[in-house]
Enzyme design. Sequence first.
Site, PDB file in Angstrom:
ATOM      1  N   LYS A 178     -26.126 -12.004 -19.355  1.00  0.00           N
ATOM      2  CA  LYS A 178     -27.396 -12.715 -18.786  1.00  0.00           C
ATOM      3  C   LYS A 178     -27.609 -11.975 -17.447  1.00  0.00           C
ATOM      4  O   LYS A 178     -28.789 -11.769 -17.373  1.00  0.00           O
ATOM      5  CB  LYS A 178     -26.961 -14.210 -18.192  1.00  0.00           C
ATOM      6  CG  LYS A 178     -26.749 -15.022 -19.564  1.00  0.00           C
ATOM      7  CD  LYS A 178     -26.360 -16.452 -19.305  1.00  0.00           C
ATOM      8  CE  LYS A 178     -26.125 -17.023 -20.644  1.00  0.00           C
ATOM      9  NZ  LYS A 178     -25.657 -18.642 -20.339  1.00  0.00           N
ATOM     10  N   GLN A 215     -22.422 -22.178 -16.306  1.00  0.00           N
ATOM     11  CA  GLN A 215     -22.194 -22.090 -17.779  1.00  0.00           C
ATOM     12  C   GLN A 215     -21.153 -23.111 -18.287  1.00  0.00           C
ATOM     13  O   GLN A 215     -20.217 -23.420 -17.451  1.00  0.00           O
ATOM     14  CB  GLN A 215     -21.457 -20.373 -17.492  1.00  0.00           C
ATOM     15  CG  GLN A 215     -21.090 -19.997 -18.925  1.00  0.00           C
ATOM     16  CD  GLN A 215     -22.131 -19.525 -19.884  1.00  0.00           C
ATOM     17  OE1 GLN A 215     -23.135 -19.294 -19.341  1.00  0.00           O
ATOM     18  NE2 GLN A 215     -22.073 -19.243 -21.124  1.00  0.00           N
ATOM     19  N   ASP A 267     -31.777 -24.312 -18.826  1.00  0.00           N
ATOM     20  CA  ASP A 267     -30.896 -24.751 -19.876  1.00  0.00           C
ATOM     21  C   ASP A 267     -31.865 -25.685 -20.674  1.00  0.00           C
ATOM     22  O   ASP A 267     -31.434 -26.064 -21.971  1.00  0.00           O
ATOM     23  CB  ASP A 267     -29.470 -25.048 -19.522  1.00  0.00           C
ATOM     24  CG  ASP A 267     -28.613 -23.873 -19.577  1.00  0.00           C
ATOM     25  OD1 ASP A 267     -28.655 -23.082 -20.523  1.00  0.00           O
ATOM     26  OD2 ASP A 267     -27.499 -24.154 -19.115  1.00  0.00           O
TER      27      ASP A 267
HETATM   28  N1  L34 Z   1     -25.092 -23.593 -19.435  1.00  0.00           N
HETATM   29  N2  L34 Z   1     -23.749 -22.728 -21.009  1.00  0.00           N
HETATM   30  C1  L34 Z   1     -24.753 -22.833 -20.434  1.00  0.00           C
HETATM   31  N3  L34 Z   1     -26.027 -22.281 -21.115  1.00  0.00           N
HETATM   32  C2  L34 Z   1     -25.871 -21.808 -22.371  1.00  0.00           C
HETATM   33  O1  L34 Z   1     -26.993 -21.285 -23.079  1.00  0.00           O
HETATM   34  C3  L34 Z   1     -24.467 -21.362 -22.865  1.00  0.00           C
HETATM   35  N4  L34 Z   1     -24.209 -20.733 -24.049  1.00  0.00           N
HETATM   36  C4  L34 Z   1     -23.220 -21.017 -25.064  1.00  0.00           C
HETATM   37  C5  L34 Z   1     -21.832 -21.169 -24.079  1.00  0.00           C
HETATM   38  N5  L34 Z   1     -22.315 -21.945 -22.694  1.00  0.00           N
HETATM   39  C6  L34 Z   1     -23.500 -22.068 -22.268  1.00  0.00           C
HETATM   40  C7  L34 Z   1     -24.687 -19.427 -23.889  1.00  0.00           C
HETATM   41  O2  L34 Z   1     -25.039 -18.620 -23.181  1.00  0.00           O
HETATM   42  C8  L34 Z   1     -23.355 -19.805 -25.795  1.00  0.00           C
HETATM   43  N6  L34 Z   1     -23.671 -18.782 -25.015  1.00  0.00           N
HETATM   44  C9  L34 Z   1     -23.902 -17.211 -25.411  1.00  0.00           C
HETATM   45  C10 L34 Z   1     -24.611 -16.541 -24.904  1.00  0.00           C
HETATM   46  C11 L34 Z   1     -24.702 -15.184 -25.212  1.00  0.00           C
HETATM   47  C12 L34 Z   1     -24.163 -14.899 -26.487  1.00  0.00           C
HETATM   48  C13 L34 Z   1     -23.122 -15.693 -27.168  1.00  0.00           C
HETATM   49  C14 L34 Z   1     -22.988 -17.002 -26.533  1.00  0.00           C
HETATM   50  C15 L34 Z   1     -23.757 -13.250 -26.449  1.00  0.00           C
HETATM   51  O3  L34 Z   1     -24.441 -12.440 -25.976  1.00  0.00           O
HETATM   52  N7  L34 Z   1     -23.514 -13.279 -27.783  1.00  0.00           N
HETATM   53  C16 L34 Z   1     -23.501 -11.745 -28.569  1.00  0.00           C
HETATM   54  C17 L34 Z   1     -21.948 -11.275 -28.555  1.00  0.00           C
HETATM   55  C18 L34 Z   1     -21.292 -11.119 -27.568  1.00  0.00           C
HETATM   56  C19 L34 Z   1     -19.781 -10.871 -27.532  1.00  0.00           C
HETATM   57  O4  L34 Z   1     -19.463  -9.587 -27.601  1.00  0.00           O
HETATM   58  O5  L34 Z   1     -18.860 -11.747 -27.228  1.00  0.00           O
HETATM   59  C20 L34 Z   1     -24.080 -11.608 -29.790  1.00  0.00           C
HETATM   60  O6  L34 Z   1     -24.328 -10.507 -30.196  1.00  0.00           O
HETATM   61  O7  L34 Z   1     -24.032 -12.590 -30.415  1.00  0.00           O
END
Ligand code: L34
Length: 284
Positions: free
Chosen positions: A53, A97, A120
């Site tokens: 982020k 988060q 959010d």
């Molecule tokens: N308050 N909490 C709040 N807001 C959110 O919108 C979230 N979420 C979820 C968990 N808690 C939160 C997120 O940001 C899930 N989440 C989230 C954000 C980004 C990614 C995954 C979950 C992400 O960048 N995923 C990458 C891989 C990351 C890795 O290598 O582990 C992807 O390509 O899917």
Amino acid sequence: MANLINGKEISLRVRGEVKAETADFIQKTGTVPGLAVILVGDDPASKIYVGNKKKACLEVGFNSFEHILPAETSQADLIGLIEKLNADPSVHGILCQLPLPKHIDERAVIGAISPKKDVDAFHPANVGKIMIGDYDFLPCTPAGVMELIRSAGISVAGKKCVVVGRSNIVGKPMAMLLLHENGTVTICHSKTKDLAAECREADILVAAVGKPKLITADMVKEGAVVIDVGMNRDENGKLCGDVDFSAVSEKAGFITPVPGGVGPMTIAMLMKNTLTAAKLAKNY
Ligand code: L34
């Protein structure tokens, strides 16, 4: 073989649009959009998401304010920080988060964030606005899923949509957004009698449970659109979704991968919401 819906690519396009709009906004108002992200504790997955982020903020031209607090932080101290951020004019978006450590009441924390800075869209005031279709922000993950569907050229109107999972942050708002686009929506959960039979009816299937390989090929209709919101680690520590990707991709018409599917879209939509919050603050 299914068409792959590439979230990485689509998120790049969305972030590019936000970046261009942000440059314009800064030039006209002299205000740089600012996002404050709070992380309590040191959950390794949360650290990665929060890091992604921050990177995205800098890339689109926002100020990023990171608040990393120890796991023992009291609820009162956390809410105290949120109140300071609510009053800080350089902060347009606030995100705490999730999940939070067990001793902290998630609802109390979400309720403390000013609805105008709630990028959010988790605050009850914003949830209610979404329900009646009159909103400033959409929750990032469901909004990201809708953008993936739109970008793949898929229309939701009249389609049978099945959402597996009923969380407040994904399943419930996801169902509402599909309904707004005139889908016929079913929500499945742990008490659903015959999950496989419900899923097989879906033209659009969204899995948001948090169980690796919950959705197997026999649960998917030939040619269906399969969106995988799951973010799990398998027995080898490898990132995987809720869908048995290799088998389901033989049967589905469209499918999203993990990683590189919904995750990057969540972050792109957060950038969009933060710019919207800054515009609202400036009556732009
Ligand atoms: N308050 N909490 C709040 N807001 C959110 O919108 C979230 N979420 C979820 C968990 N808690 C939160 C997120 O940001 C899930 N989440 C989230 C954000 C980004 C990614 C995954 C979950 C992400 O960048 N995923 C990458 C891989 C990351 C890795 O290598 O582990 C992807 O390509 O899917």
